[in-house]
Motif scaffolding. Sequence first.
Motif, PDB file in Angstrom:
ATOM      1  N   TYR A  43      -3.716  12.970  10.598  1.00 18.12           N
ATOM      2  CA  TYR A  43      -4.189  11.701  10.270  1.00 18.12           C
ATOM      3  C   TYR A  43      -5.686  11.352   9.842  1.00 18.12           C
ATOM      4  O   TYR A  43      -6.565  12.383   9.767  1.00 18.12           O
ATOM      5  N   SER A  44      -6.289  10.490   8.882  1.00 21.69           N
ATOM      6  CA  SER A  44      -7.041   9.826   8.618  1.00 21.69           C
ATOM      7  C   SER A  44      -7.110   8.382   8.995  1.00 21.69           C
ATOM      8  O   SER A  44      -6.730   8.428   8.534  1.00 21.69           O
ATOM      9  N   SER A  45      -8.478   8.115   8.679  1.00 14.83           N
ATOM     10  CA  SER A  45      -8.831   6.728   8.680  1.00 14.83           C
ATOM     11  C   SER A  45      -8.642   6.719   7.043  1.00 14.83           C
ATOM     12  O   SER A  45      -8.614   7.506   6.525  1.00 14.83           O
ATOM     13  N   ILE A  46      -8.727   4.671   6.853  1.00 20.09           N
ATOM     14  CA  ILE A  46      -8.692   4.151   5.673  1.00 20.09           C
ATOM     15  C   ILE A  46      -9.572   3.248   5.245  1.00 20.09           C
ATOM     16  O   ILE A  46      -9.563   2.607   5.870  1.00 20.09           O
ATOM     17  N   LYS A  47      -9.636   3.461   4.039  1.00 18.29           N
ATOM     18  CA  LYS A  47     -10.865   2.517   3.632  1.00 18.29           C
ATOM     19  C   LYS A  47      -9.900   1.410   3.334  1.00 18.29           C
ATOM     20  O   LYS A  47      -8.753   1.222   2.882  1.00 18.29           O
ATOM     21  N   THR A  48     -10.612   0.081   4.037  1.00 16.02           N
ATOM     22  CA  THR A  48      -9.911  -0.972   3.290  1.00 16.02           C
ATOM     23  C   THR A  48     -10.332  -1.410   2.082  1.00 16.02           C
ATOM     24  O   THR A  48     -11.320  -1.619   0.838  1.00 16.02           O
ATOM     25  N   ASP A  49      -9.203  -1.938   2.054  1.00 17.33           N
ATOM     26  CA  ASP A  49      -9.187  -2.137  -0.018  1.00 17.33           C
ATOM     27  C   ASP A  49      -7.902  -2.376  -0.017  1.00 17.33           C
ATOM     28  O   ASP A  49      -7.024  -2.985   0.547  1.00 17.33           O
ATOM     29  N   LYS A  50      -7.587  -2.640  -1.710  1.00 16.69           N
ATOM     30  CA  LYS A  50      -5.969  -3.411  -2.408  1.00 16.69           C
ATOM     31  C   LYS A  50      -5.463  -2.337  -2.506  1.00 16.69           C
ATOM     32  O   LYS A  50      -5.908  -1.423  -3.026  1.00 16.69           O
ATOM     33  N   TYR A  51      -4.019  -1.794  -2.217  1.00 17.65           N
ATOM     34  CA  TYR A  51      -3.516  -0.783  -2.704  1.00 17.65           C
ATOM     35  C   TYR A  51      -2.032  -1.266  -3.537  1.00 17.65           C
ATOM     36  O   TYR A  51      -1.847  -1.987  -3.292  1.00 17.65           O
ATOM     37  N   LEU A  52      -1.674   0.101  -3.580  1.00 25.58           N
ATOM     38  CA  LEU A  52      -0.286   0.557  -4.522  1.00 25.58           C
ATOM     39  C   LEU A  52       0.795   0.355  -3.567  1.00 25.58           C
ATOM     40  O   LEU A  52       0.197   0.808  -2.464  1.00 25.58           O
ATOM     41  N   ILE A  53       1.682   0.012  -3.363  1.00 23.70           N
ATOM     42  CA  ILE A  53       2.686  -0.187  -2.239  1.00 23.70           C
ATOM     43  C   ILE A  53       3.849   0.450  -2.560  1.00 23.70           C
ATOM     44  O   ILE A  53       4.502   0.318  -3.023  1.00 23.70           O
ATOM     45  N   CYS A  54       4.464   1.364  -1.720  1.00 22.14           N
ATOM     46  CA  CYS A  54       5.715   1.263  -1.666  1.00 22.14           C
ATOM     47  C   CYS A  54       5.664   1.932  -0.374  1.00 22.14           C
ATOM     48  O   CYS A  54       5.471   1.645   1.399  1.00 22.14           O
ATOM     49  N   LEU A  55       7.341   0.256  -0.037  1.00 21.29           N
ATOM     50  CA  LEU A  55       7.858   0.057   1.480  1.00 21.29           C
ATOM     51  C   LEU A  55       9.342   0.922   1.680  1.00 21.29           C
ATOM     52  O   LEU A  55       9.954   0.305   0.561  1.00 21.29           O
ATOM     53  N   SER A  56       9.164   1.319   2.669  1.00 22.87           N
ATOM     54  CA  SER A  56      10.729   2.218   3.006  1.00 22.87           C
ATOM     55  C   SER A  56      11.533   0.889   3.459  1.00 22.87           C
ATOM     56  O   SER A  56      11.306  -0.281   2.950  1.00 22.87           O
ATOM     57  N   PRO A  57      12.930   1.968   3.138  1.00 23.16           N
ATOM     58  CA  PRO A  57      13.961   1.233   3.076  1.00 23.16           C
ATOM     59  C   PRO A  57      13.942  -0.294   4.555  1.00 23.16           C
ATOM     60  O   PRO A  57      14.064  -1.025   4.499  1.00 23.16           O
ATOM     61  N   GLU A  58      13.370   1.248   6.114  1.00 16.31           N
ATOM     62  CA  GLU A  58      13.470   0.087   6.821  1.00 16.31           C
ATOM     63  C   GLU A  58      12.352  -0.449   6.496  1.00 16.31           C
ATOM     64  O   GLU A  58      12.758  -2.276   7.808  1.00 16.31           O
ATOM     65  N   ALA A  59      11.045  -0.789   6.452  1.00 14.51           N
ATOM     66  CA  ALA A  59       9.977  -1.836   6.171  1.00 14.51           C
ATOM     67  C   ALA A  59      10.276  -3.040   5.309  1.00 14.51           C
ATOM     68  O   ALA A  59      10.275  -3.989   5.734  1.00 14.51           O
ATOM     69  N   PHE A  60      11.384  -3.116   4.349  1.00 17.45           N
ATOM     70  CA  PHE A  60      11.095  -4.077   3.099  1.00 17.45           C
ATOM     71  C   PHE A  60      12.585  -4.852   3.656  1.00 17.45           C
ATOM     72  O   PHE A  60      12.324  -6.163   4.408  1.00 17.45           O
ATOM     73  N   LEU A  61      13.801  -3.795   4.688  1.00 17.77           N
ATOM     74  CA  LEU A  61      14.323  -4.801   5.550  1.00 17.77           C
ATOM     75  C   LEU A  61      13.472  -5.466   6.352  1.00 17.77           C
ATOM     76  O   LEU A  61      13.990  -7.071   6.739  1.00 17.77           O
ATOM     77  N   THR A  62      12.974  -4.945   7.269  1.00 13.25           N
ATOM     78  CA  THR A  62      12.494  -5.745   8.254  1.00 13.25           C
ATOM     79  C   THR A  62      11.373  -7.271   7.655  1.00 13.25           C
ATOM     80  O   THR A  62      11.320  -8.220   8.224  1.00 13.25           O
TER      81      THR A  62
END
Length: 450
Positions: free
Chosen positions: A221-240
Amino acid sequence: MNPTEITTQISKAANLLNIDKWDYGASFSNDYSVQVDRGAAKQLKASQKQVITLRVWNKDNLVGITTTSDLSETGIKKALRQANIASEFGNKNEFTDFSPLAKDPIHVKEVDKKNPLGIKKLLKILREAESKLIDSHEAIKSIPYNGLSESFYERIYANSDGAFRNYSKSQAAIYLYARAEEQDKKPRSSGSVKLGYGVEDIDIESCIKEAAKKTIAHLDYSSIKTDKYLICLSPEAFLTLMNAFSSIFNARSIIDGVSLSDKNSIGELISIPALNIYDDGLNDKNISSAPFDGEGTPTKKLMLINKGKLENFLHSESTAKIFNTIPTGHAGLGSKVSVSPDWLVIEKSNECSNLNKFLVHTNYQGDFVYIEELNAIHAGVKASQGSFSLPFEGWLYRNGEKRSIESATVAGDIKYLLKNIINIENEKELTTSGISPHVWINELSITGDE
């Protein structure tokens, strides 16, 4: 007592008490569940439950409600009497009645009847699963959250107008949530859930392999920079997300003033035209399907968003009357009847000319954030405002390579999200809460540790 005997006894008791109008919903279940901790039994449960919810209408057509587990003649009379007294305090601003569809035919799915395995066998199966998962990788030190359960239940609805229906079924579930630890690294966790009509229907080996694979993958793992990103939502995440904001479709939420929609929202374009969402409680893949709701209304497939436009609301009898329509089969049974979706199915409509079809999570070589699972839904979603801020488990993809994100939060607005979908992948996946493809969003704000 069988369902017919219960209904007969309630009817007789109501006649003795001069109660002309009543209905009831009943639930009977036998439940067994186990949890383990490093091979030792952590929690063993076996319970038998019986609950009847009775509603009584008085001469002014006000409703009173009570719940009892006492099915004796005395217990039922007492419950009816209490509901009758409670009816004097019924809601005078909104009148509830029987569902006009409570006598319509229902579709009961034929499923082979399962027999209980019992606590001892459940414990043996879960111990073996825990042991296999711990042995699958040296970094996996424990399975802090786990469980194996089976439930056998019957549901009944009947009223004084002659409506009567019931069904019985079984359901089993296993969940394994592993914790992996490596020196000089933070512990990482992930898991898997599988459902079936019985324990023998569950592919326990695939649950073990999935939990291990997901957990180990998150070690790098690694940290991520605070920013706006292109997003892909998994089926589970989108249904949530769609379930979290289901008040958009909920007529009760609209009446209570806690929805983003209003009575005139039907036909409004709330998403890109490529999106279809329907509620399909009777879907063959839905282990928890019920042929009728709490008011006895048959369950049916209902289109909610059609080519991006809001097409229907979820209704109980009372909300349907206010909206001058019919109930949809999504009501609970209570003093104030609740409304909720059953099982959402997400799909791509034939209006998909503007989608970026090159965005496919398995082969896209650009930079994006893949959100695998959203957490803290109850704390991070403000459904009446449309906003969300949620911690998530996910991945940062760069040049075709992925790395687990240490910790981060995704924030946004559901209206923005639905209007900024840029691709809906072709392949749909089955989850425990519905069916959905992967969905791409133009950009969302990610708050990370950098």
